[in-house]
Write an enzyme that holds these catalytic residues in place. Sequence first.
Site, PDB file in Angstrom:
ATOM      1  N   LYS A 132       0.425  12.371 -50.991  1.00  0.00           N
ATOM      2  CA  LYS A 132       0.797  10.732 -49.939  1.00  0.00           C
ATOM      3  C   LYS A 132       1.495  11.610 -49.275  1.00  0.00           C
ATOM      4  O   LYS A 132       1.745  13.537 -49.874  1.00  0.00           O
ATOM      5  CB  LYS A 132       2.055  10.119 -50.770  1.00  0.00           C
TER       6      LYS A 132
HETATM    7  N1  GLU Z   1      -1.575   4.336 -50.038  1.00  0.00           N
HETATM    8  C1  GLU Z   1      -1.915   3.076 -51.199  1.00  0.00           C
HETATM    9  C2  GLU Z   1      -1.366   3.586 -52.846  1.00  0.00           C
HETATM   10  O1  GLU Z   1      -0.487   3.326 -52.781  1.00  0.00           O
HETATM   11  C3  GLU Z   1      -3.603   3.451 -51.750  1.00  0.00           C
HETATM   12  C4  GLU Z   1      -4.142   4.990 -51.901  1.00  0.00           C
HETATM   13  C5  GLU Z   1      -5.503   5.419 -51.654  1.00  0.00           C
HETATM   14  O2  GLU Z   1      -6.393   4.467 -51.694  1.00  0.00           O
HETATM   15  O3  GLU Z   1      -5.600   6.142 -51.795  1.00  0.00           O
HETATM   16  O4  GLU Z   1      -1.868   2.968 -53.993  1.00  0.00           O
END
Ligand code: GLU
Length: 442
Positions: A132
Site C-alpha cells: 500500500k
Molecule cells: N485500493 C483497493 C483496495 O483496497 C484496490 C487495490 C488494488 O486493486 O490493487 O483493495
Amino acid sequence: MTTESLVPAAELQRNLPMQHQQQTLTLEQETNPWEAQAYRFDLAARKLKLDQGIWKVLRYPTRELIVHIPVCMDNGTIEVFTGYRVQHSVARGPGKGGIRYAPDVSLDEVRALASWMTWKCAVVNIPFGGAKGGVICDPKRMSQGELERMTRRYTAELIEFIGPEKDVPAPDMNTNEQTMAWIMDTYSMHMRQTVTSVVTGKPVNIGGSRGRREATGRGISVCCDEALKHLNLPVQGCRVIIQGFGNVGSNAAKLLAEKGYTIIGIAEFDGGLFNDRGIDIPNLLSHRARTGSVTGFSGAEPAEPHQLLTQPCDILIPAATENVITSQNAAQLQCRILCEGANGPTTVAADDILEQKGVFVIPDILANAGGVTASYFEWVQDRMGYFWTEEEVNQRLDRIMTDSFQDVISYSTSHDVNNRIAAYMLAIDRVAYTTKQRGIYA
Ligand code: GLU
C-alpha cells in the site's frame, strides 16, 4: 505459543502491546489500524497454531519506504510532501495495493493497509502479495497540475521498488484512473517503453480493464446476495444504508438497487439522506453529477450522517474510511448484516460487541476484494495484450467472490470462529504455506 516470544524490530515494537487487552485501550489506541490488524493477526495465528518463525515473518512488513517529494506549486513556491510505500508480503506474488492521498495518512495506517492487502489477495486466492502507498497531502486543495507533478515525482522516487513483477499500485482514497495514467506514463518514460501492467485501475483506452471501476461495488453486491441466501432472507424488501458515496459506495448502491434492494440511507462526509421507501439511485447520481454533492436531493429527507449508521436496516455498508464503528457506537447499531466496503471500518473492541449482538459481519478482506480481483484481471490482460468483454470480467468476478464467500463461511463453521477470524485464518494459512514452501533465503 504467546507473542511475548517474538522479538520485533524495535521501532515497530513501540506501537505493539504484546498483550492486547482491548478494555484498557484508549480511543486513540483502539483506532490505530496497525494495532487492529496485528491483534486480529495474532488471534488467527494462535488459533492456527502457526509456526513461531513464520508468525514472526508474517507479522511485520517486508519493506517500508519513506520518500520526501518536492513539488513546484502553482504559486511558484516549492512544497515537500511525505509519501510511503509499504510492501507487507511478496510471498505469493508481486505486492499489490492502492495509493491514497489524504492529510491524515500515517505510516501505521499504510502498514495496516498493506497487511490487509496480503490477506485480501489470499482470501480470494489471486497470485499477489500485499502492499500500500500513501502521500500526506490535501488533494481537495491542490490543482490538477500540482497533483500531476506530485504523482510523477512520487512515482520516480519509487521507481526501483515498483514494477509488474515487483509491486503493482492501484487507486485508493482520492486517487483515480487519471492518477494511474500518470504513474504508468512516468514509469514507462523511465523504462523507455510503455509498461501498462505496472499499475491497475487505468483508463480503459490505455490498458485498463472493463468493469474495474465498478468491481469493488459489484463484489459487495455479490457478498450481500450470498449473505441473504445464507441467512435465508429475501432480497425484496431488504433495506440498506450505505456510508460513503465515492467509487465504492456509489457503485454498490447502483448495483444493489438494480438487484431489487431498497437503499434507504446514504451518509456522505458533507451530509446524509434518508427515505424509508427507498432512494432513487440513478436520480441521485445525476443530482450529484450536476451539483457536486448528494445534499439538496429532493428524493429524500436530509439526515445526520453519523446517526444513519445506527438506524434500523437489514444491511449496513460502511464504504468510506477506517474506524467508523467503534466501542462508542457499536452497541447502537441496528443492522442484521454488516458488509465492510471500506478497509478497517470496524475496531477490535467493536468486533466483540457486534458478535454479542449477533450481527452477521462480512469482513473487509472479503467484502471489498472485488476491486483487487478485477485489478488482477487487468494485470493479466495487460500482460496478454488481449482484452476481455465486460461480461467476461463480471462473470469471472462473480465466480471468485461467490466461491470466496463460501470458503470463508465454511471455514467459520468448521473452525467455530466468527467470519472475520475465519477470513484471517484462511488467508494466513495460504500465505504461511507458500512462505514455508519457498523457504527462508539466507
Ligand atoms: N485500493 C483497493 C483496495 O483496497 C484496490 C487495490 C488494488 O486493486 O490493487 O483493495
